[in-house]
Design a protein around this motif. Sequence first.
Motif, PDB file in Angstrom:
ATOM      1  N   GLY A   1     111.122  80.178  18.295  1.00  0.00           N
ATOM      2  CA  GLY A   1     111.103  78.995  18.845  1.00  0.00           C
ATOM      3  C   GLY A   1     109.945  78.154  18.969  1.00  0.00           C
ATOM      4  O   GLY A   1     109.883  76.883  19.902  1.00  0.00           O
ATOM      5  N   GLY A   2     108.906  78.733  18.907  1.00  0.00           N
ATOM      6  CA  GLY A   2     107.420  77.940  19.118  1.00  0.00           C
ATOM      7  C   GLY A   2     107.087  77.133  17.871  1.00  0.00           C
ATOM      8  O   GLY A   2     105.985  76.664  18.225  1.00  0.00           O
ATOM      9  N   ASN A   3     107.698  77.160  16.863  1.00  0.00           N
ATOM     10  CA  ASN A   3     107.280  76.255  15.698  1.00  0.00           C
ATOM     11  C   ASN A   3     105.687  76.661  15.200  1.00  0.00           C
ATOM     12  O   ASN A   3     104.991  75.584  15.198  1.00  0.00           O
ATOM     13  CB  ASN A   3     107.382  75.068  15.635  1.00  0.00           C
ATOM     14  CG  ASN A   3     107.594  74.258  14.160  1.00  0.00           C
ATOM     15  OD1 ASN A   3     107.511  74.745  13.253  1.00  0.00           O
ATOM     16  ND2 ASN A   3     107.077  72.748  14.411  1.00  0.00           N
TER      17      ASN A   3
ATOM     18  N   ASN B   1     118.706  89.044  19.098  1.00  0.00           N
ATOM     19  CA  ASN B   1     117.449  88.064  19.222  1.00  0.00           C
ATOM     20  C   ASN B   1     116.329  88.361  18.336  1.00  0.00           C
ATOM     21  O   ASN B   1     115.301  87.706  18.438  1.00  0.00           O
ATOM     22  CB  ASN B   1     116.851  88.502  20.501  1.00  0.00           C
ATOM     23  CG  ASN B   1     117.869  88.184  21.724  1.00  0.00           C
ATOM     24  OD1 ASN B   1     118.906  87.116  21.627  1.00  0.00           O
ATOM     25  ND2 ASN B   1     118.019  88.681  22.739  1.00  0.00           N
ATOM     26  N   GLY B   2     116.618  89.144  17.243  1.00  0.00           N
ATOM     27  CA  GLY B   2     115.265  89.446  16.238  1.00  0.00           C
ATOM     28  C   GLY B   2     114.045  90.186  17.054  1.00  0.00           C
ATOM     29  O   GLY B   2     113.141  89.544  16.556  1.00  0.00           O
ATOM     30  N   ASP B   3     114.182  91.279  17.638  1.00  0.00           N
ATOM     31  CA  ASP B   3     113.202  91.740  18.380  1.00  0.00           C
ATOM     32  C   ASP B   3     113.034  93.236  17.631  1.00  0.00           C
ATOM     33  O   ASP B   3     113.616  94.256  18.113  1.00  0.00           O
ATOM     34  CB  ASP B   3     113.537  91.965  19.764  1.00  0.00           C
ATOM     35  CG  ASP B   3     112.183  92.265  20.884  1.00  0.00           C
ATOM     36  OD1 ASP B   3     111.311  92.668  19.937  1.00  0.00           O
ATOM     37  OD2 ASP B   3     112.294  91.848  21.786  1.00  0.00           O
TER      38      ASP B   3
ATOM     39  N   GLN C   1     100.958  78.240   9.858  1.00  0.00           N
ATOM     40  CA  GLN C   1     100.919  79.398   9.074  1.00  0.00           C
ATOM     41  C   GLN C   1      99.531  79.985   9.354  1.00  0.00           C
ATOM     42  O   GLN C   1      99.341  81.357   9.367  1.00  0.00           O
ATOM     43  CB  GLN C   1     100.483  78.987   7.450  1.00  0.00           C
ATOM     44  CG  GLN C   1     100.481  79.905   6.422  1.00  0.00           C
ATOM     45  CD  GLN C   1     101.870  80.820   6.415  1.00  0.00           C
ATOM     46  OE1 GLN C   1     103.029  80.325   6.652  1.00  0.00           O
ATOM     47  NE2 GLN C   1     101.678  82.116   6.179  1.00  0.00           N
ATOM     48  N   GLU C   2      98.753  79.240   9.939  1.00  0.00           N
ATOM     49  CA  GLU C   2      97.412  79.990  10.251  1.00  0.00           C
ATOM     50  C   GLU C   2      97.592  80.921  11.566  1.00  0.00           C
ATOM     51  O   GLU C   2      97.003  82.005  11.780  1.00  0.00           O
ATOM     52  CB  GLU C   2      96.284  78.801  10.815  1.00  0.00           C
ATOM     53  CG  GLU C   2      94.769  79.376  11.255  1.00  0.00           C
ATOM     54  CD  GLU C   2      93.974  78.441  11.609  1.00  0.00           C
ATOM     55  OE1 GLU C   2      92.817  78.538  11.915  1.00  0.00           O
ATOM     56  OE2 GLU C   2      94.477  77.251  11.342  1.00  0.00           O
ATOM     57  N   GLN C   3      98.588  80.506  12.602  1.00  0.00           N
ATOM     58  CA  GLN C   3      98.512  81.391  13.437  1.00  0.00           C
ATOM     59  C   GLN C   3      99.374  82.558  12.990  1.00  0.00           C
ATOM     60  O   GLN C   3      99.216  83.642  13.797  1.00  0.00           O
ATOM     61  CB  GLN C   3      99.812  80.425  14.605  1.00  0.00           C
ATOM     62  CG  GLN C   3      99.000  79.331  15.288  1.00  0.00           C
ATOM     63  CD  GLN C   3      99.947  78.458  16.166  1.00  0.00           C
ATOM     64  OE1 GLN C   3     100.832  78.192  15.940  1.00  0.00           O
ATOM     65  NE2 GLN C   3      99.468  78.370  17.465  1.00  0.00           N
ATOM     66  N   LEU C   4     100.401  82.396  12.306  1.00  0.00           N
ATOM     67  CA  LEU C   4     101.089  83.606  11.765  1.00  0.00           C
ATOM     68  C   LEU C   4     100.052  84.600  11.351  1.00  0.00           C
ATOM     69  O   LEU C   4     100.198  85.704  11.483  1.00  0.00           O
ATOM     70  CB  LEU C   4     102.141  83.165  10.746  1.00  0.00           C
ATOM     71  CG  LEU C   4     103.345  82.401  11.140  1.00  0.00           C
ATOM     72  CD1 LEU C   4     104.229  81.916  10.001  1.00  0.00           C
ATOM     73  CD2 LEU C   4     104.128  83.406  12.280  1.00  0.00           C
ATOM     74  N   GLU C   5      99.294  84.223  10.294  1.00  0.00           N
ATOM     75  CA  GLU C   5      98.186  85.055   9.606  1.00  0.00           C
ATOM     76  C   GLU C   5      97.368  85.620  10.716  1.00  0.00           C
ATOM     77  O   GLU C   5      96.754  86.760  10.627  1.00  0.00           O
ATOM     78  CB  GLU C   5      97.458  84.327   8.683  1.00  0.00           C
ATOM     79  CG  GLU C   5      98.037  83.902   7.385  1.00  0.00           C
ATOM     80  CD  GLU C   5      98.473  85.285   6.705  1.00  0.00           C
ATOM     81  OE1 GLU C   5      97.880  86.212   6.742  1.00  0.00           O
ATOM     82  OE2 GLU C   5      99.729  85.201   6.129  1.00  0.00           O
TER      83      GLU C   5
ATOM     84  N   ALA D   1     105.649  88.591  13.085  1.00  0.00           N
ATOM     85  CA  ALA D   1     105.065  87.571  13.244  1.00  0.00           C
ATOM     86  C   ALA D   1     105.998  86.263  13.666  1.00  0.00           C
ATOM     87  O   ALA D   1     105.716  85.615  14.830  1.00  0.00           O
ATOM     88  CB  ALA D   1     103.878  87.037  12.177  1.00  0.00           C
ATOM     89  N   ALA D   2     106.783  86.228  12.780  1.00  0.00           N
ATOM     90  CA  ALA D   2     107.729  85.019  13.482  1.00  0.00           C
ATOM     91  C   ALA D   2     108.599  85.371  14.423  1.00  0.00           C
ATOM     92  O   ALA D   2     108.833  84.429  15.119  1.00  0.00           O
ATOM     93  CB  ALA D   2     108.573  84.808  11.917  1.00  0.00           C
ATOM     94  N   ALA D   3     108.854  86.678  14.483  1.00  0.00           N
ATOM     95  CA  ALA D   3     109.702  87.032  15.753  1.00  0.00           C
ATOM     96  C   ALA D   3     108.899  86.510  17.143  1.00  0.00           C
ATOM     97  O   ALA D   3     109.239  86.127  17.978  1.00  0.00           O
ATOM     98  CB  ALA D   3     110.342  88.439  15.592  1.00  0.00           C
TER      99      ALA D   3
END
Length: 319
Positions: free
Chosen positions: A44-46, A280-282, A49-53, A38-40
């Motif tokens: 770069g988009g900051n 690149n953390g992919d 927490q709701e978007q990640l969940e 999710a973070a990957a």
Amino acid sequence: MVVIVRMVLRRVALLVPLTLGIVLFVFLVMEFSDTDPAAAYFMGGNPTQEQLENFREENGLNDPLAVRYVAFLGDLARGDMGTSVLGREQVADQVGTALPLTMQLTFLGLGLGVGLALVFGVLAAIYRDRLPDQAIRVVSLTGVAAPSFWIALLMIQYLAVELGWFPTGGYTNPADSLTGWLETMAMPAVALSLPVAAALTRIVRTAVVEELDRDYVRTAVGSGLPPVVVVGRNVLRNALINPLTVLGLRVGYLLGGAVVIETIFNLPGMGKLMIDAVRNGDPAVVQGVVLTTALGFVVINLVIDILYLLVNPRLRSAD
């Protein structure tokens, strides 16, 4: 022929649990890694927490581990390796673009390494304990100790930079220019093959020496057959059995070495794809590359195993 087919089918059947084990291992390694898909994805988009969940819920990342594994197997069965979090491309498409170059490099290195090992191994055995044998043994020991990346750097420095015989890197598609393809692949293939050739040369020499000491060789030479015919028709075929058992392990070395060689020569193959994905953390791309490479190693070893059956009549008759 029936015996050979039965043994081949038996080995193919063993690939099923082995393949499932590899898939499970790769899946667990990526699941318990520190990389958060999710973070990957929002790199770069900051993201909040709701978007990640929401992303984890939509992509099944909150499901139990067993459920995610079954879904992963289902996706693989359909040829779906996931989506790259950077370019939003299908990982299968990226692997399909990079894999042909890695296979070209691997088989060029394998062919060159086996060819050199056969030539110098047979020569060393024929001239055992004489000057050619001693020289070949010294060179082979040096080759075993020299890593492929060091050989690659030396070749770039002297053959590309100072002499200008080859380009320092890059790749030319053989469909565009066969000469350009040979120029860009020559140094990577040689750098990859020399350590393998050095190791196999010693094994071929030992196997040929053992065959040359057998009674049938002395009988054939004493009956008037030329030594070249005896070595080429009988000795070499029997002596190839032991080197074939080692060749499968050397293929793994070639696949692993290709990762480093592709990076040094800036070749857009599987190695460079994985290095870029790690940098690149992919995680989806890393998982796809590792899984494809591991399964490729298994398939190539199956082919070598079948060749071993074909050249070893004693093994076939004993089964």
